[in-house]
Design a protein around this motif. Structure first.
Motif, PDB file in Angstrom:
ATOM      1  N   GLY A 164       0.772  -1.235   0.000  1.00 28.92           N
ATOM      2  CA  GLY A 164       0.000   0.000   0.000  1.00 28.92           C
ATOM      3  C   GLY A 164       0.800   1.279   0.000  1.00 28.92           C
ATOM      4  N   PRO A 166       2.778   4.466  -1.507  1.00 31.98           N
ATOM      5  CA  PRO A 166       2.667   5.181  -2.781  1.00 31.98           C
ATOM      6  C   PRO A 166       3.916   5.039  -3.635  1.00 31.98           C
ATOM      7  CG  PRO A 166       3.074   6.729  -1.001  1.00 31.98           C
ATOM      8  CD  PRO A 166       2.829   5.393  -0.359  1.00 31.98           C
ATOM      9  N   TRP A 182      -0.929   6.635   7.374  1.00 31.53           N
ATOM     10  CA  TRP A 182      -0.702   7.533   6.252  1.00 31.53           C
ATOM     11  C   TRP A 182       0.767   7.460   5.847  1.00 31.53           C
ATOM     12  CZ3 TRP A 182      -4.659  10.490   4.088  1.00 31.53           C
ATOM     13  CH2 TRP A 182      -5.863  10.525   4.808  1.00 31.53           C
ATOM     14  N   ASN A 194      -0.749   7.923   0.512  1.00 32.20           N
ATOM     15  CA  ASN A 194      -1.610   6.754   0.649  1.00 32.20           C
ATOM     16  C   ASN A 194      -2.125   6.621   2.073  1.00 32.20           C
ATOM     17  OD1 ASN A 194      -1.032   6.152  -2.009  1.00 32.20           O
ATOM     18  ND2 ASN A 194      -0.676   3.975  -1.618  1.00 32.20           N
ATOM     19  N   CYS A 196      -3.969   3.685   4.525  1.00 34.26           N
ATOM     20  CA  CYS A 196      -4.265   2.260   4.609  1.00 34.26           C
ATOM     21  C   CYS A 196      -4.906   1.921   5.953  1.00 34.26           C
ATOM     22  CB  CYS A 196      -2.996   1.432   4.440  1.00 34.26           C
ATOM     23  SG  CYS A 196      -2.196   1.634   2.828  1.00 34.26           S
ATOM     24  N   CYS A 201      -6.424   0.356   0.950  1.00 34.13           N
ATOM     25  CA  CYS A 201      -5.660   1.600   0.804  1.00 34.13           C
ATOM     26  C   CYS A 201      -6.308   2.536  -0.218  1.00 34.13           C
ATOM     27  CB  CYS A 201      -4.232   1.302   0.370  1.00 34.13           C
ATOM     28  SG  CYS A 201      -3.291   0.302   1.545  1.00 34.13           S
ATOM     29  N   GLN A 202      -6.175   3.829   0.058  1.00 33.18           N
ATOM     30  CA  GLN A 202      -6.578   4.871  -0.883  1.00 33.18           C
ATOM     31  C   GLN A 202      -5.343   5.674  -1.268  1.00 33.18           C
ATOM     32  OE1 GLN A 202      -9.989   6.536   1.754  1.00 33.18           O
ATOM     33  NE2 GLN A 202     -10.394   7.271  -0.321  1.00 33.18           N
ATOM     34  N   LYS A 203      -5.291   6.092  -2.524  1.00 37.39           N
ATOM     35  CA  LYS A 203      -4.171   6.919  -2.963  1.00 37.39           C
ATOM     36  C   LYS A 203      -4.669   8.295  -3.368  1.00 37.39           C
ATOM     37  CE  LYS A 203      -0.067   7.264  -5.804  1.00 37.39           C
ATOM     38  NZ  LYS A 203       0.948   6.578  -6.614  1.00 37.39           N
TER      39      LYS A 203
END
Length: 340
Positions: A164, A166, A182, A194, A196, A201-203
């Protein structure tokens, strides 16, 4: 007609005297604009990290680590490490009150008696460490050019992009109140931020709202809001991320066009009054109280236009680490800034 040597020397002397007087007048005029109560402490000079341990403010930077007595406002301790450390990037205190030091040659720690390098067969601990973080479980995290790692009971666990991140270059790590992690990277044009939580996970990048992919700073205070600083040279800005039922989204962006001191945001801090401080790379410090902006520069008493790190002590006094010295602003003067 050729000027005689003595006349040339006389004119040169007059020019030097007038220049000195003019510089003195400019300096006095410059100092007269400085805000009362502000103080600059030098050395240290370049400062990239600050952490408070009781009455000692540890400062880390190009020349190593020194301790500043926050009452006397002077250096009272210089940490001597074996091997020596320079170009300190981050400092953190663990639950044993040991001071961990991230620097260009790896990871070191100071237990109150001596400072030494962290011993490991893993060569990644002898290469540049970019950031440090102590999570809610008391576990130490490091960010490197080859990923991130967390010190668990069973040993260090390394994370890569499959976990996860970036990018493998990680220069920021933080945890929110939900336990989510983060991770920020500053290797534009990739980079990014990113988040998680529970293996999901979000980017975030310029593709979904960030001003720039170079992540420089992160501030987490509210349970559902995060401020992130971005930028590279004369581009960038800050963004506020907010959590909703479906995850995190970029809700607001700040740029030099709407209040920042400069385009690149170098550091972010929110004080106990809720005032947001945003340090720039070359243009000073911006203060946002509600909807009111104030820009502070060397003319106000700032040690340097590049603001790299900020910290508020137990009494509400403000400490600012810059490219050339540490600023002290007493709490009473801090409150008065909104009146000017």
């Amino acid at each position: 007609m050729k000027m005689k040597p003595w006349r040339f020397l006389l004119l040169l002397g007059i020019f030097v005297i007038l220049s000195v007087e003019l510089l003195g007048l400019m300096r006095r005029n410059f100092q007269s604009k400085r805000r009362p109560g502000w103080q600059i402490i030098r050395p240290p000079h370049e400062v990239s990290a600050l952490v408070l341990q009781n009455q000692i403010l540890w400062s880390g930077g190009k020349d190593g680590v020194v301790g500043i007595d926050i009452q006397k406002r002077e250096i009272v301790k210089t940490i001597t490490c074996d091997p020596p450390v320079n170009f300190v990037q981050a400092l953190v205190l663990d639950r044993q009150n040991w001071l961990w030091i991230a620097h260009n040659k790896g990871l070191s720690y100071y237990d109150g008696q001596r400072c030494q390098a962290y011993q490991s067969d893993d060569s990644r601990f002898r290469e540049p460490i970019n950031t440090l973080y102590l999570d809610r479980q008391g576990q130490l995290w490091i960010g490197t050019w080859q990923g991130a790692a967390v010190k668990e009971k069973a040993g260090w666990r390394w994370l890569g992009m499959a976990d996860g991140l970036p990018d493998l270059m990680i220069n920021l790590i933080a945890q929110d109140s939900q336990g989510g992690m983060w991770f920020g990277s500053s290797v534009a044009p990739r980079g990014g931020l990113n988040y998680c939580l529970k293996k999901t996970c979000q980017k975030f990048s310029t593709s979904n709202g960030l001003p720039h992919n170079n992540i420089t700073s992160l501030w987490i205070k509210d349970s559902n809001k995060v401020w992130v600083g971005t930028g590279f040279f004369d581009r960038g800005g800050a963004a506020q991320l907010e959590a909703n039922n479906s995850g995190w989204v970029v809700r607001k962006t700040l740029t030099a066009a709407n209040g920042l001191a400069g385009a690149k945001v170098r550091s972010i801090y929110q004080d106990r009054q809720g005032v947001l401080w945003l340090g720039s790379e070359n243009d000073g410090l911006a203060r946002l109280a509600g909807e009111n902006w104030l820009t502070l520069t060397e003319a106000d008493g700032l040690a340097n236009q590049e603001v790299k790190v900020m910290l508020e002590d137990q009494a509400g006094n403000f400490w600012i680490g810059t490219k050339d010295g540490v600023n002290y602003i007493p709490a009473e003067q801090l409150l008065k800034l909104g009146d000017k």
